[in-house]
Design an enzyme around this catalytic site. Sequence first.
Site, PDB file in Angstrom:
ATOM      1  N   GLU A 132      41.131  40.113  40.045  1.00 38.62           N
ATOM      2  CA  GLU A 132      39.866  39.492  40.503  1.00 38.62           C
ATOM      3  C   GLU A 132      40.046  38.111  41.123  1.00 38.62           C
ATOM      4  O   GLU A 132      39.102  37.330  41.191  1.00 38.62           O
ATOM      5  CB  GLU A 132      38.829  39.456  39.367  1.00 38.62           C
ATOM      6  CG  GLU A 132      38.447  40.846  38.880  1.00 38.62           C
ATOM      7  CD  GLU A 132      37.164  40.886  38.054  1.00 38.62           C
ATOM      8  OE1 GLU A 132      36.640  39.820  37.692  1.00 38.62           O
ATOM      9  OE2 GLU A 132      36.687  42.006  37.776  1.00 38.62           O
ATOM     10  N   GLU A 243      38.419  48.931  36.084  1.00 40.44           N
ATOM     11  CA  GLU A 243      37.460  48.452  35.073  1.00 40.44           C
ATOM     12  C   GLU A 243      36.104  49.024  35.416  1.00 40.44           C
ATOM     13  O   GLU A 243      35.644  48.875  36.555  1.00 40.44           O
ATOM     14  CB  GLU A 243      37.316  46.914  35.085  1.00 40.44           C
ATOM     15  CG  GLU A 243      38.498  46.134  34.580  1.00 40.44           C
ATOM     16  CD  GLU A 243      38.210  44.612  34.519  1.00 40.44           C
ATOM     17  OE1 GLU A 243      37.034  44.212  34.483  1.00 40.44           O
ATOM     18  OE2 GLU A 243      39.186  43.846  34.521  1.00 40.44           O
TER      19      GLU A 243
END
Length: 355
Positions: A132, A243
């Site tokens: 991320e 995720e």
Amino acid sequence: MRAATTISLLAALGGAVAQEVYLGFNSGATTDSGATKTQDDFEKEFQAAQKLQHSPGLFNSIRLYTNIKPKTDNDPIEAFPAAVKTNTKLLLGMWCSGVGTIDNELTALEKAIEQYGKNFTDLVIGISVGSEDLYRVSESGIRNNAGKGQDAETIIAFIDSAREALKDTDLKDIPLGHIDTWTAWVNESNTDVIDRVDFVGANLFPYYEDDKGNDISNATTLFKDALNRTESAVGDKPVWITETGWPSTGPNFGQATATLENAQTYWNDVGCTLFGRRNTWYYILRDSNPDNEMKFALDPELDNKPIFNLTCPADSGAPASINNEESAAASITVSMMNTVALGLSMVFAMAAWIV
Ligand SMILES: *[C@@H]1O[C@H](CO)[C@@H](O)[C@H](O)[C@H]1NC(C)=O
Ligand SMILES: *[C@@H]1O[C@H](CO)[C@@H](O)[C@H](O)[C@H]1NC(C)=O
Ligand SMILES: *[C@@H]1O[C@H](CO)[C@@H](O)[C@H](O)[C@H]1NC(C)=O
Ligand SMILES: *[C@@H]1O[C@H](CO)[C@@H](O)[C@H](O)[C@H]1NC(C)=O
Ligand SMILES: *[C@@H]1O[C@H](CO)[C@@H](O)[C@H](O)[C@H]1NC(C)=O
């Protein structure tokens, strides 16, 4: 002619036997109170993942965020020996934000290769350079105070140094990728990262999409739309779902509410359409981020009794749930099936020679 037939048959069968869809959970380096996880903590967690009651498939893969044991410079994380002990497949991660190089990540990995050898490297199924980082430097990451990130250029440089460092190790053929929010992958500023990776790891949380009407009733639509847009942007590189999940407690976010019922609805409506068909690392078995008020853990006590019934709807296409009271019998059946598959492929290969 005969040799060619055999080779193509073997290749086809080999592909069919070897092709595996990964199923697992994410796992942070600390507990939900911020304590460094020990080998024992990881072992309990990995065992719990494989023994969940009514589990729709075997969750025997774990995605990590770092190779480094917290509070050390470059000692290997104790998840590695725990994975060896529990036969857990690893999607490794190298933490890339807030650092000038990934040398410590690479050193920790090299130490682990040295220490555990093939027992360890045989379990590694992918390596993500970063997590991320691109999201954190984007508009929404900055607005959400997501912390230090990295731009595309830096992530590419890190990917190149990882390839270089691993090229003479047993991990040289393992797919190298980057994991980020789906919004980072559809951002044209990051196209060069897509070109540089073997796989794209996408994190997708309709829960956090408060600008799009994120009531649970719209979660499936938001997920499908995000995945579709990610795949369209990514082209022919494989997209792994690294995720996804929905919290069961915590503050509301836009129209999204964190309840046990919604967490189960999301599992059924989204998770169950992925398990066994797409590489998926669900978020999460056990929480590991003390700063996140939203809690996602499916089995915080690691007692194999999840917070809701994990059985997938019969028409979801997910694997039938495993009755873990009989898990010993189930694993014997699986290994027998593998033996049968191997035997069959040998019979076919021999038949091709005879013809
Ligand atoms: C690998 O595992 C085997 C079987 O458990 C063990 O005998 C061996 O010592 C291990 N090798 C390393 C390098 O840890
Ligand atoms: C796209 O990426 C650039 C470069 O990181 C960033 O400045 C921008 O905010 C991103 N756009 C969106 C919509 O996130
Ligand atoms: C559901 O999501 C779609 C896709 O982003 C959006 O266009 C729509 O407005 C949302 N629906 C509701 C009821 O919020
Ligand atoms: C995305 O959705 C559109 C419209 O339904 C479809 O035409 C396209 O093939 C989808 N793309 C991918 C990569 O799934
Ligand atoms: C979970 O659901 C399955 C299928 O409906 C059912 O057989 C099982 O008894 C349930 N288990 C629990 C603990 O509720």
